[in-house]
Design a protein around this motif. Structure first.
Motif, short mmCIF file in Angstrom:
data_model
loop_
_atom_site.label_atom_id
_atom_site.label_comp_id
_atom_site.label_asym_id
_atom_site.label_seq_id
_atom_site.Cartn_x
_atom_site.Cartn_y
_atom_site.Cartn_z
N GLU A 206 0.83 -1.21 0.00
CA GLU A 206 0.00 0.00 0.00
C GLU A 206 0.87 1.27 0.00
O GLU A 206 0.46 2.31 -0.51
N GLN A 209 1.79 1.91 -3.56
CA GLN A 209 0.67 2.53 -4.26
C GLN A 209 0.57 4.02 -3.92
O GLN A 209 0.27 4.85 -4.78
N ARG A 213 0.93 7.29 -6.62
CA ARG A 213 -0.02 8.39 -6.74
C ARG A 213 0.63 9.73 -6.40
O ARG A 213 0.45 10.72 -7.10
N ARG A 246 -4.46 6.16 6.86
CA ARG A 246 -5.36 5.56 5.86
C ARG A 246 -6.66 6.35 5.80
O ARG A 246 -7.14 6.89 6.80
N GLN A 250 -7.29 3.07 2.27
CA GLN A 250 -6.17 3.34 1.37
C GLN A 250 -5.11 4.15 2.10
O GLN A 250 -5.41 5.12 2.79
#
Length: 361
Positions: A206, A209, A213, A246, A250
Motif C-alpha cells: 500500500e 501505491q 499516486r 489511511r 487506502q
C-alpha cells in the motif's frame, strides 16, 4: 605532510575493510552516536549502511597510511524522482580525515575518486548536506552547487526552556499555561477527520501505491517505495517510530520519528503525503508529535526547505516547529555526473526533502 606522517594510499574500500573503517568513523557521530545502534555494534551499523542497501553497496573511498585508515568519504545509492522520472543518485557523507593528515588534499581526492565510481555505476548526480567546513571546498573546488537551503526547526516545551535558564521547577511553570498555549497553536487538531493513523513496523504494497499516486505532485523527491523505506527505517539499527495514515482503507501518508534514549529530545525525520493532502498530513503530525510528547520529549526537531512551493506537509511543519536560527541555514549541494540525464537548472519549487533523507539522522 607533518613530521612523522606516512604517504597515504587512496583506493576504493572493499567489504573486508569495514572492520577498520567503522571504528575510525566513530568520532563523526558525536556523544549520542551510540543511540544509533543501541542493541548492536558500530561495525553492524556500517554493515547495514554500506552493504545492506537494496540498491547496491555504498561507494567508500579510503586513504590508508601504515595500515591505518586516515581518511574516508562514502556515498550511498538512492533513487531520486526528478521531473517525472526516477534517476540513480548517490548521497555523499561520512567525511573524516585524521588530524595528522589534513591539508594534504585527501578530502578532495577521495571526493573525485568516489564521484568517478558513481558515474561508472550510472549515477546521474551526487548530493550532500555538508557542514560549514566542507561546503566551501565542495562549492569552490569540486563543481558542487547549492541546490536548496534548509532551515533546522524546533518545537520546544516552554516550561522546559525557562526552567533550564532560571532554575524554577518546570511543574510550577506549567501552571501558567505556557505549554498549553504553544501546543494549542502548533500541534494540529483532527476533529472530524476521515483519516485514521496506526503504528506500523514495516511498509508494504500500500505504501508503493501511495508513492505511485503522490510522486506526480513533486518535481524532486527521493523515491519512497517500500523497499527503500524498510531498509532505511525498519531494518536500520536505529530505532524509529512509524505511523501510517489511511482513508477509506487506502494509505495516504506516513510519518517517521526518532527519540533519544538519554535526553528528552526527538525528531520528525519524514512526513510524506500527496502534496495537497492537508488532512492526512495534519492527522499524522498530530499523532506523531502527541506520542513523542507523551513519551517525555521536550524538544522536537525537523527540517524544512527555504525555496520550495509549500506542500501540505511543509506548511504544517513550518507551523508546528516555529523556532529556527535566524540568519543561518544548512546547505543541500549537488554535483551533476551525467549531464545528458539532467537539465539544469533543476526545478526548485515542488520539492520534498526531509531530515531522514540525510544520512545523519
Amino acid at each position: 605532510m607533518t613530521q612523522g606522517t606516512l604517504s597515504p594510499e587512496l583506493r576504493l574500500a572493499e567489504p573486508a575493510d569495514l572492520a577498520r573503517i567503522a571504528p575510525f568513523l566513530v568520532p563523526l557521530g558525536g556523544e549520542l552516536f551510540r543511540e544509533r545502534f543501541p542493541d548492536g555494534t558500530v561495525e553492524g551499523f556500517y554493515r547495514w549502511k554500506y552493504l545492506g542497501n537494496p540498491l547496491g553497496h555504498a561507494i567508500v573511498g579510503m586513504a590508508t597510511a601504515g595500515g591505518a585508515v586516515v581518511s574516508v568519504v562514502a556515498a550511498s545509492p538512492k533513487r531520486i524522482w526528478l521531473s517525472g522520472k526516477a534517476v540513480l543518485a548517490y548521497e555523499l557523507g561520512d567525511f573524516l580525515t585524521d588530524g595528522n593528515y589534513r591539508k594534504m588534499g585527501l578530502f578532495s581526492q577521495l571526493i573525485e575518486l568516489v564521484c568517478r565510481e558513481a558515474a561508472l555505476r550510472g549515477s546521474a548526480l551526487v548530493y550532500v548536506r555538508p557542514n560549514d567546513v566542507s561546503f566551501p571546498i565542495l562549492a569552490g573546488k569540486l563543481s558542487f552547487h547549492e541546490a536548496q537551503r534548509i532551515d533546522a526547526r524546533r518545537f520546544v516545551i516552554p516550561s522546559y526552556t525557562v526552567s533550564r535558564k532560571t532554575g524554577i521547577p518546570a511543574s510550577l511553570l506549567r501552571l501558567s499555561g505556557m505549554d498549553w498555549l504553544l501546543e494549542n497553536r502548533c500541534i494540529p487538531r483532527t476533529t472530524g477527520s476521515t483519516v485514521t493513523v496506526v503504528v506500523v513496523k514495516r511498509f508494504g504494497e500500500e505504501t508503493d501505491q501511495l508513492w505511485e499516486r503522490a510522486s506526480a505532485g513533486y518535481d524532486f523527491a527521493l523515491v519512497r517505495d517500500s523497499s527503500y523505506l524498510n531498509w532505511r527505517f525498519s531494518d536500520c539499527p536505529t530505532p524509529y517510530k512509524m505511523w501510517l495514515a489511511r482513508r477509506n482503507g487506502q494509505a495516504v501518508g506516513f510519518l517517521v520519528a526518532s527519540a533519544d534514549q538519554t535526553a528528552p529530545t526527538a525528531a520528525v525525520v519524514d512526513l510524506f503525503t500527496e502534496s495537497s493532502d492537508i488532512e492526512a498530513a495534519r492527522a499524522l503530525l498530530a499523532a506523531g508529535m502527541g506520542s513523542l510528547l507523551k513519551s517525555g520529549a521536550q524538544l522536537i526537531s525537523t527540517w524544512t526547505l527555504q525555496r520550495s512551493t509549500q506542500s501540505a506537509a511543509h506548511k504544517l511543519l513550518r507551523r508546528a516547529f516555529p523556532f529556527r536560527r535566524r540568519q543561518h541555514h544548512l546547505h543541500l549541494a549537488f554535483r551533476v555526473l551525467l549531464p545528458q540525464e539532467i537539465t539544469l537548472p533543476l526545478p526548485s519549487q515542488k520539492w520534498h526533502f526531509t531530515l531522514g533523507d540525510s544520512d545523519g539522522a
